[in-house]
Design a protein around this motif. Sequence first.
Motif, PDB file in Angstrom:
ATOM      1  N   LYS A   9      16.377  -4.527   8.199  1.00  0.00           N
ATOM      2  CA  LYS A   9      16.727  -3.210   8.741  1.00  0.00           C
ATOM      3  C   LYS A   9      18.041  -2.746   8.152  1.00  0.00           C
ATOM      4  O   LYS A   9      18.170  -1.608   7.696  1.00  0.00           O
ATOM      5  N   LYS A  10      19.002  -3.637   8.122  1.00  0.00           N
ATOM      6  CA  LYS A  10      20.318  -3.269   7.594  1.00  0.00           C
ATOM      7  C   LYS A  10      20.237  -2.910   6.115  1.00  0.00           C
ATOM      8  O   LYS A  10      20.990  -2.072   5.624  1.00  0.00           O
ATOM      9  N   ALA A  11      19.354  -3.602   5.417  1.00  0.00           N
ATOM     10  CA  ALA A  11      19.239  -3.351   3.976  1.00  0.00           C
ATOM     11  C   ALA A  11      18.332  -2.162   3.689  1.00  0.00           C
ATOM     12  O   ALA A  11      18.016  -1.883   2.530  1.00  0.00           O
ATOM     13  N   ASN A  12      17.861  -1.526   4.768  1.00  0.00           N
ATOM     14  CA  ASN A  12      17.044  -0.328   4.598  1.00  0.00           C
ATOM     15  C   ASN A  12      15.707  -0.602   3.923  1.00  0.00           C
ATOM     16  O   ASN A  12      15.179   0.235   3.194  1.00  0.00           O
ATOM     17  N   ILE A  13      15.172  -1.791   4.148  1.00  0.00           N
ATOM     18  CA  ILE A  13      13.908  -2.129   3.492  1.00  0.00           C
ATOM     19  C   ILE A  13      12.824  -2.387   4.548  1.00  0.00           C
ATOM     20  O   ILE A  13      11.659  -2.572   4.241  1.00  0.00           O
ATOM     21  N   TYR A  14      13.216  -2.343   5.824  1.00  0.00           N
ATOM     22  CA  TYR A  14      12.266  -2.741   6.862  1.00  0.00           C
ATOM     23  C   TYR A  14      11.067  -1.795   6.938  1.00  0.00           C
ATOM     24  O   TYR A  14       9.931  -2.243   7.097  1.00  0.00           O
ATOM     25  N   ASP A  15      11.302  -0.491   6.793  1.00  0.00           N
ATOM     26  CA  ASP A  15      10.194   0.472   6.827  1.00  0.00           C
ATOM     27  C   ASP A  15       9.168   0.132   5.762  1.00  0.00           C
ATOM     28  O   ASP A  15       7.972   0.132   5.994  1.00  0.00           O
ATOM     29  N   PHE A  16       9.695  -0.184   4.596  1.00  0.00           N
ATOM     30  CA  PHE A  16       8.823  -0.529   3.483  1.00  0.00           C
ATOM     31  C   PHE A  16       8.024  -1.793   3.798  1.00  0.00           C
ATOM     32  O   PHE A  16       6.815  -1.857   3.575  1.00  0.00           O
ATOM     33  N   VAL A  17       8.692  -2.793   4.339  1.00  0.00           N
ATOM     34  CA  VAL A  17       8.021  -4.062   4.664  1.00  0.00           C
ATOM     35  C   VAL A  17       6.912  -3.818   5.682  1.00  0.00           C
ATOM     36  O   VAL A  17       5.803  -4.335   5.551  1.00  0.00           O
ATOM     37  N   GLN A  18       7.221  -2.999   6.658  1.00  0.00           N
ATOM     38  CA  GLN A  18       6.228  -2.739   7.709  1.00  0.00           C
ATOM     39  C   GLN A  18       4.983  -2.057   7.165  1.00  0.00           C
ATOM     40  O   GLN A  18       3.890  -2.255   7.688  1.00  0.00           O
ATOM     41  N   LYS A  19       5.175  -1.276   6.116  1.00  0.00           N
ATOM     42  CA  LYS A  19       4.024  -0.553   5.545  1.00  0.00           C
ATOM     43  C   LYS A  19       3.101  -1.487   4.774  1.00  0.00           C
ATOM     44  O   LYS A  19       1.964  -1.157   4.489  1.00  0.00           O
ATOM     45  N   GLN A  20       3.593  -2.663   4.398  1.00  0.00           N
ATOM     46  CA  GLN A  20       2.755  -3.600   3.648  1.00  0.00           C
ATOM     47  C   GLN A  20       1.753  -4.254   4.580  1.00  0.00           C
ATOM     48  O   GLN A  20       2.070  -4.564   5.726  1.00  0.00           O
ATOM     49  N   GLU A  21       0.571  -4.483   4.025  1.00  0.00           N
ATOM     50  CA  GLU A  21      -0.506  -5.066   4.834  1.00  0.00           C
ATOM     51  C   GLU A  21      -0.064  -6.380   5.473  1.00  0.00           C
ATOM     52  O   GLU A  21      -0.275  -6.622   6.647  1.00  0.00           O
ATOM     53  N   LEU A  22       0.576  -7.214   4.668  1.00  0.00           N
ATOM     54  CA  LEU A  22       0.962  -8.535   5.176  1.00  0.00           C
ATOM     55  C   LEU A  22       2.420  -8.588   5.633  1.00  0.00           C
ATOM     56  O   LEU A  22       2.941  -9.656   5.935  1.00  0.00           O
ATOM     57  N   GLY A  23       3.078  -7.451   5.636  1.00  0.00           N
ATOM     58  CA  GLY A  23       4.470  -7.415   6.082  1.00  0.00           C
ATOM     59  C   GLY A  23       5.362  -8.300   5.245  1.00  0.00           C
ATOM     60  O   GLY A  23       5.312  -8.261   4.017  1.00  0.00           O
ATOM     61  N   LEU A  24       6.122  -9.142   5.937  1.00  0.00           N
ATOM     62  CA  LEU A  24       7.057 -10.027   5.227  1.00  0.00           C
ATOM     63  C   LEU A  24       6.348 -11.042   4.337  1.00  0.00           C
ATOM     64  O   LEU A  24       6.951 -11.655   3.461  1.00  0.00           O
ATOM     65  N   ASP A  25       5.043 -11.233   4.626  1.00  0.00           N
ATOM     66  CA  ASP A  25       4.327 -12.269   3.875  1.00  0.00           C
ATOM     67  C   ASP A  25       3.615 -11.741   2.646  1.00  0.00           C
ATOM     68  O   ASP A  25       2.795 -12.435   2.050  1.00  0.00           O
ATOM     69  N   CYS A  26       3.897 -10.509   2.266  1.00  0.00           N
ATOM     70  CA  CYS A  26       3.249 -10.047   1.040  1.00  0.00           C
ATOM     71  C   CYS A  26       4.006 -10.595  -0.161  1.00  0.00           C
ATOM     72  O   CYS A  26       5.220 -10.813  -0.121  1.00  0.00           O
ATOM     73  N   VAL A  27       3.232 -10.843  -1.210  1.00  0.00           N
ATOM     74  CA  VAL A  27       3.778 -11.539  -2.368  1.00  0.00           C
ATOM     75  C   VAL A  27       4.437 -10.543  -3.317  1.00  0.00           C
ATOM     76  O   VAL A  27       3.868  -9.503  -3.620  1.00  0.00           O
ATOM     77  N   VAL A  28       5.627 -10.860  -3.763  1.00  0.00           N
ATOM     78  CA  VAL A  28       6.291 -10.001  -4.743  1.00  0.00           C
ATOM     79  C   VAL A  28       6.046 -10.581  -6.131  1.00  0.00           C
ATOM     80  O   VAL A  28       5.554 -11.684  -6.253  1.00  0.00           O
ATOM     81  N   GLY A  29       6.390  -9.839  -7.168  1.00  0.00           N
ATOM     82  CA  GLY A  29       6.307 -10.415  -8.516  1.00  0.00           C
ATOM     83  C   GLY A  29       4.964 -10.206  -9.154  1.00  0.00           C
ATOM     84  O   GLY A  29       4.154  -9.409  -8.688  1.00  0.00           O
TER      85      GLY A  29
END
Length: 625
Positions: free
Chosen positions: A476-496
């Motif tokens: 939230k502080k890093a302003n990325i939480y909205d983006f994470v929430q929009k991902q199907e798997l949330g925090l568990d989506c794979v980057v890279g």
Amino acid sequence: MPGPMHGFGRGYLTEEEKANRPKVTWPLLKRVFSWLAPYKFQMLLVIMAIFVSSVFSLMPSVLTGRIIDEGLIGRDLNALIRLILLSLAVTLGANLIGVFESYLNTWIAQHITFDMRNQMYRHLQEMSQRFFTTNNQGDIITRMTSDIDGVQRTITNTLTDILRNAITLIVAVTVMYRQNPILATVGILIIPLFTIPTRSAGRTRWSLTREAQAASDEINGILNETLSVSGQQLVKLFGKEKYEYDRYEAANRRMIDLNIKESMAGRWFRVVITTFSSIGPMLLYLVGGILMMKYDSDLTVGDITVLVALLGRMYGPVNQLLNIQVDWIRSMALFKRLFEYFDMPAEIRNADDAVVPAEESEGCVEFRHVDFSYNPERQILKNVTFNLESGRCIAIVGPSGSGKSTLINLIPRMYDVTGGEVLFDGTDVRKLDLAWLRQNIGIVSQETYLFNGTIRENLLYAKPDATEEEIIEACKKANIYDFVQKQELGLDCVVGNRGLKLSGGEKQRISIARVLLKDPALLIFDEATSSLDSISEAKIQEAIDPLIEARTSILIAHRLSTILHADEILVLKDGEIVERGVHEELVKKGGVYTELYETQFRQALDAVREAGTGYPEAYGPSDVY
Ligand code: ATP
């Protein structure tokens, strides 16, 4: 008779290998064997197994003589059956021992390479940033993978081959002499007759194979160059179609000529082998026959058969031993290369008396007359002096290449200064415990690096025991939480590369969240120079602002909004601090800062304004622009 074929596949040394032939010194050998030392006992078992299986595998040849003399010529059915069974049993025994030996051998080789890989990886981890920037990444990976695999091959093949072949030869020669010294001598004299032609035919064929390979590489090169999109465009625009066609046809023709030659050389190679390897036994029969009939009535048909059979068993080992020199030289070159890597000193090391300060870090930084150069020819930083007190913020600005990133890299000791000193919380960084120092510094760099895992894994890298709440809070502080929430798997989506593709701005915000979890005393933010649109920029800005407020920080700034946050601005040019102060003073000076302001910051500012985002109040007094 498969013997002479052995060893052909090893090839011969190339001119380059010959030129770089390593000097096999006693210390080198000692060092190679020191890797084997922990497995002495297993090695001893291997040697014993090789000895027994070599003797066993020669026994059927010796038993053939008795089968002929006692069983067939002597017409003794019992002896015949007994000898046949014995012969089968020793063959089986030799093979079973062989299996055991291979297992042990593989086990030892795998364990040695396991040790070697681990040690090398640990060693590489200790290497400094300079090592990774000056060495090609491909080379480093090759050392770790194929070179160490080569070591394994050396142990499973080269060393055991030498032993097995030497033992087989010694046993075979001994038995031959015991059987009949004259025939044994004849047999041994015959050996060069088949080894010399085989080797020279093999060499010819090998060089043809290499030439054909080179021609095929050339063809691939032409294809890659000219059949690519931009290659074709170039060919068309310069009207080079005919030229390229002719070049291709010539290479193609060279390759088919070589392929035909190579194929015929292969056929002739077989002719040479079969002819010469059948001459040996025939000569033995002839000499044996003459001896038996004219001079030595004790010599039996069985004896001659045994000698012929043993001679046949010597082809392979002799050829392999002659070729083993190639393997040996390659192996030694390999070990030498690996040892050179092992011997590279770690440039940045923890001092023996490194201190871990008792109190919590405040993140203060002081540069005292710091000089730095990557290599002696060119000095990058010159006499840099500044002081960053706890809770305050310094912005570093300057043209590209002026040494900004270099400067911040000196704080966590990615490199060490070449003159002056860098102090952290009042102590020279070279005297501080490295782990403690780096633990207290968080860097959000321009080129954000995320491992190929999930967002969560990347965040936990900074703090493995972070709770779910802490992670979400950081996002939230890093302003990325909205983006994470929009991902199907949330925090568990794979980057890279395997999963989600992240934009530069998203990556940077994840890395801000990562630094937030680390919670360092000193925050260093290397602002991206380009490639971010103004919305992404604004989001990053929003994330970074409170962070800067809360702790001691250094910003490499390219944007006015960031610069205005700083308590002091350092203007770096060609590695020197040429101006320092706050925005209002500097902009009026008409120096480097004013120039930067006119060219860089103003454009960025206009872009933000146009996009209608950003934080007008952050840009300071309106008379500035
Ligand atoms: P930018 O704003 O473009 O990122 P910078 O001010 O951060 O530039 P540095 O990256 O610190 O500049 O580079 C300063 C100088 O040092 C440059 O001339 C660069 O070519 C050189 N340099 C940077 N890294 C190395 C390295 N690993 N080895 C040798 N020279 C280097």
